[in-house]
Design an enzyme around this catalytic site. Sequence first.
Site, PDB file in Angstrom:
ATOM      1  N   HIS A 245       0.879  -1.189   0.000  1.00  0.00           N
ATOM      2  CA  HIS A 245       0.000   0.000   0.000  1.00  0.00           C
ATOM      3  C   HIS A 245       0.912   1.233   0.000  1.00  0.00           C
ATOM      4  O   HIS A 245       1.758   1.361  -0.890  1.00  0.00           O
ATOM      5  CB  HIS A 245      -0.914  -0.112   1.223  1.00  0.00           C
ATOM      6  CG  HIS A 245      -2.076   0.831   1.280  1.00  0.00           C
ATOM      7  ND1 HIS A 245      -2.449   1.636   0.237  1.00  0.00           N
ATOM      8  CD2 HIS A 245      -2.963   1.106   2.286  1.00  0.00           C
ATOM      9  CE1 HIS A 245      -3.506   2.355   0.596  1.00  0.00           C
ATOM     10  NE2 HIS A 245      -3.834   2.058   1.834  1.00  0.00           N
TER      11      HIS A 245
ATOM     12  N   HIS B  12      -2.260  -2.184  -9.754  1.00  0.00           N
ATOM     13  CA  HIS B  12      -3.260  -1.610  -8.865  1.00  0.00           C
ATOM     14  C   HIS B  12      -4.491  -2.497  -8.888  1.00  0.00           C
ATOM     15  O   HIS B  12      -4.833  -3.045  -9.929  1.00  0.00           O
ATOM     16  CB  HIS B  12      -3.640  -0.191  -9.325  1.00  0.00           C
ATOM     17  CG  HIS B  12      -4.262   0.607  -8.242  1.00  0.00           C
ATOM     18  ND1 HIS B  12      -5.594   0.540  -7.963  1.00  0.00           N
ATOM     19  CD2 HIS B  12      -3.717   1.462  -7.342  1.00  0.00           C
ATOM     20  CE1 HIS B  12      -5.849   1.334  -6.948  1.00  0.00           C
ATOM     21  NE2 HIS B  12      -4.732   1.904  -6.543  1.00  0.00           N
TER      22      HIS B  12
ATOM     23  N   ASP C 199       2.692   5.637  -6.616  1.00  0.00           N
ATOM     24  CA  ASP C 199       3.926   5.518  -5.838  1.00  0.00           C
ATOM     25  C   ASP C 199       5.175   5.405  -6.696  1.00  0.00           C
ATOM     26  O   ASP C 199       6.281   5.472  -6.176  1.00  0.00           O
ATOM     27  CB  ASP C 199       3.840   4.294  -4.911  1.00  0.00           C
ATOM     28  CG  ASP C 199       2.875   4.524  -3.774  1.00  0.00           C
ATOM     29  OD1 ASP C 199       2.772   5.678  -3.337  1.00  0.00           O
ATOM     30  OD2 ASP C 199       2.224   3.567  -3.338  1.00  0.00           O
TER      31      ASP C 199
HETATM   32  N1  CMC Z   1       5.009  -6.648 -10.400  1.00  0.00           N
HETATM   33  C1  CMC Z   1       4.920  -7.850 -11.032  1.00  0.00           C
HETATM   34  N2  CMC Z   1       3.787  -8.561 -11.122  1.00  0.00           N
HETATM   35  C2  CMC Z   1       2.695  -8.051 -10.552  1.00  0.00           C
HETATM   36  C3  CMC Z   1       2.694  -6.797  -9.903  1.00  0.00           C
HETATM   37  C4  CMC Z   1       3.913  -6.099  -9.854  1.00  0.00           C
HETATM   38  N3  CMC Z   1       3.975  -4.905  -9.235  1.00  0.00           N
HETATM   39  N4  CMC Z   1       1.467  -6.533  -9.448  1.00  0.00           N
HETATM   40  C5  CMC Z   1       0.708  -7.579  -9.795  1.00  0.00           C
HETATM   41  N5  CMC Z   1       1.437  -8.492 -10.461  1.00  0.00           N
HETATM   42  C6  CMC Z   1       0.966  -9.738 -11.074  1.00  0.00           C
HETATM   43  C7  CMC Z   1       0.617 -10.762  -9.999  1.00  0.00           C
HETATM   44  O1  CMC Z   1       1.740 -11.568  -9.691  1.00  0.00           O
HETATM   45  C8  CMC Z   1      -0.479 -11.538 -10.691  1.00  0.00           C
HETATM   46  O2  CMC Z   1       0.108 -12.388 -11.659  1.00  0.00           O
HETATM   47  P1  CMC Z   1      -0.535 -13.850 -11.947  1.00  0.00           P
HETATM   48  O3  CMC Z   1      -1.872 -13.559 -12.540  1.00  0.00           O
HETATM   49  O4  CMC Z   1       0.422 -14.486 -12.896  1.00  0.00           O
HETATM   50  O5  CMC Z   1      -0.602 -14.532 -10.627  1.00  0.00           O
HETATM   51  C9  CMC Z   1      -1.245 -10.470 -11.469  1.00  0.00           C
HETATM   52  O6  CMC Z   1      -0.280  -9.444 -11.732  1.00  0.00           O
HETATM   53  C10 CMC Z   1      -2.428  -9.880 -10.727  1.00  0.00           C
HETATM   54  O7  CMC Z   1      -1.958  -9.324  -9.498  1.00  0.00           O
HETATM   55  P2  CMC Z   1      -2.685  -9.420  -8.093  1.00  0.00           P
HETATM   56  O8  CMC Z   1      -1.646  -9.606  -7.027  1.00  0.00           O
HETATM   57  O9  CMC Z   1      -3.797 -10.419  -8.157  1.00  0.00           O
HETATM   58  O10 CMC Z   1      -3.298  -7.982  -8.004  1.00  0.00           O
HETATM   59  P3  CMC Z   1      -3.918  -7.288  -6.723  1.00  0.00           P
HETATM   60  O11 CMC Z   1      -5.050  -6.458  -7.187  1.00  0.00           O
HETATM   61  O12 CMC Z   1      -4.223  -8.286  -5.651  1.00  0.00           O
HETATM   62  O13 CMC Z   1      -2.728  -6.385  -6.164  1.00  0.00           O
HETATM   63  C11 CMC Z   1      -1.251  -4.596  -5.830  1.00  0.00           C
HETATM   64  C12 CMC Z   1      -2.615  -5.023  -6.399  1.00  0.00           C
HETATM   65  C13 CMC Z   1      -1.147  -3.072  -5.902  1.00  0.00           C
HETATM   66  C14 CMC Z   1      -1.160  -5.003  -4.347  1.00  0.00           C
HETATM   67  C15 CMC Z   1      -0.121  -5.264  -6.664  1.00  0.00           C
HETATM   68  O14 CMC Z   1      -0.203  -4.849  -8.007  1.00  0.00           O
HETATM   69  C16 CMC Z   1       1.261  -4.969  -6.089  1.00  0.00           C
HETATM   70  O15 CMC Z   1       1.687  -5.678  -5.167  1.00  0.00           O
HETATM   71  N6  CMC Z   1       1.973  -3.927  -6.629  1.00  0.00           N
HETATM   72  C17 CMC Z   1       3.284  -3.544  -6.082  1.00  0.00           C
HETATM   73  C18 CMC Z   1       3.094  -2.732  -4.813  1.00  0.00           C
HETATM   74  C19 CMC Z   1       2.581  -1.337  -5.110  1.00  0.00           C
HETATM   75  O16 CMC Z   1       3.078  -0.641  -5.973  1.00  0.00           O
HETATM   76  N7  CMC Z   1       1.595  -0.898  -4.300  1.00  0.00           N
HETATM   77  C20 CMC Z   1       1.049   0.471  -4.393  1.00  0.00           C
HETATM   78  C21 CMC Z   1      -0.352   0.472  -4.905  1.00  0.00           C
HETATM   79  S1  CMC Z   1      -0.935   2.108  -5.387  1.00  0.00           S
HETATM   80  C22 CMC Z   1      -0.927   3.092  -3.985  1.00  0.00           C
HETATM   81  C23 CMC Z   1      -1.646   2.536  -2.815  1.00  0.00           C
HETATM   82  O17 CMC Z   1      -2.778   2.063  -2.924  1.00  0.00           O
HETATM   83  O18 CMC Z   1      -1.072   2.580  -1.748  1.00  0.00           O
END
Ligand code: CMC
Length: 436
Positions: free
Chosen positions: A269, A308, A364
């Site tokens: 987050h 996201h 971010d």
């Molecule tokens: N790098 C590489 N792969 C990723 C990333 C990433 N940053 N984010 C998602 N994926 C992949 C994930 O591994 C999954 O792949 P597969 O379908 O093969 O298993 C697919 O994309 C879908 O991801 P998810 O984890 O199901 O997506 P989510 O909606 O649960 O998670 C998230 C959203 C923001 C937590 C995630 O994208 C992430 O961890 N990003 C990096 C951390 C980040 O930048 N967070 C800040 C978010 S914006 C500001 C805020 O809200 O605070």
Amino acid sequence: MDDDALTIIDERTESSYDVPLLDGGALRAMDLRKIKTRSEDFGLMSYDPAFMNTASCRSAITFIDGDKGILRYRGYPIEELAEKCGFLEVAYLILFGELPTAQELDAWVRDITRHTMLHETTKKFLEGFSLQAHPMGMFISTVAALSTIYPDARNVLNPESRQLQVRRLIGKVPTIAAYTYRHSLGYPYVYPDNELSYSANFMNMLWRMVEPRYQANPVIARALDVLFILHADHEQNCSTNTMRAVGSSQADPFVCTAAAAAALSGPLHGGANEQVLKMLDEIGSKDRVPAYVDKVKAGHGKLMGFGHRVYKNYDPRARIIKQTADSVFKITGGNPKLEIALELERVALEDEYFVSRKLYPNVDFYSGIIYQAMGIPTEMFTVMFAIPRTVGWLAQWQEMIEDPEQKIARPRQIYVGHGKREFVSIEKRSSHAVAA
Ligand code: CMC
């Protein structure tokens, strides 16, 4: 059957149920309860870990269309607010629903600046932290500690009391944030200067040394204002959901805000901005970007600042931040990390892995690069996020308290553990090495 209802046919019992649809697109989970195979059944529940498809409230504050990359506060596009407003003006809009008149804005700014000071005992409380303490840990604890100074804040059902706490919190979070920074450096705390704007005063509390009056660079102050506007609210994210969940027990807004800030601190987050800089440091140079991306694709870590839950298109805030970076770098000189970040974005956005998963830079990705160019240390980045998000948390908390449909938040579970078991006395138990 019209568009505002759904007919569900339960083939187990051949019964049919008419379920009304709320606002054209959601069914009430409680309406599923009537779907039973026997009259003594509990009824159907919905199962939705991580709230992937569950609305927990009806809200009039922030609108996001994740597929189109749209973000609006109270109906106004984020691009226009970031260009034309100051932070406290947007805070007023988020909290009260309308843009303020000039007179209303004056009164509001006066109100907030009246609450920028911290009680002297809070200063002493901060002094108890080690110099190495993470600023976010200090921020969370100090916001919670304010609850002991303002016991009247427990009066959460009183609208006037709520208004007072809203002003106190918005006024004091920059002061707490700046004090955590000064504490890490072992510098004396700087008292607020209420002649300055919200952002300029924050800069004063961060950076004033021995000069009699701090002169804030107007370009940096404006950039901070824009960054604060972009971070002010983002509908039902993890920390906002925490604010609402803790607030639903009628806990006071100081401890609720501390809980929300704790949720924000996680690397998935608000903690992501700090991780982005660590990642860019680890990559080290532009030519090492493709190898890093390959490592991520092979399942070793994530690209921090990418992806996201809601945006499946470019995060509009990241676009505005990129423009703000240009104005800041003209004053501060460029940040060498920007070159690596731009290359990372280019490589990722041409790669099938990121394209097919709709992973774009989020807010971010670029914010930390600007904060670093301004001279703010990496450990402070999430605190920088928490200052403006306090406005969003408080607006959502108010909306929750005033919503007659809301009650204490209490999800259901599907129990998957043992059925009833015979108790085993201690001498007859065998080890299962559960606590390694
Ligand atoms: N790098 C590489 N792969 C990723 C990333 C990433 N940053 N984010 C998602 N994926 C992949 C994930 O591994 C999954 O792949 P597969 O379908 O093969 O298993 C697919 O994309 C879908 O991801 P998810 O984890 O199901 O997506 P989510 O909606 O649960 O998670 C998230 C959203 C923001 C937590 C995630 O994208 C992430 O961890 N990003 C990096 C951390 C980040 O930048 N967070 C800040 C978010 S914006 C500001 C805020 O809200 O605070």
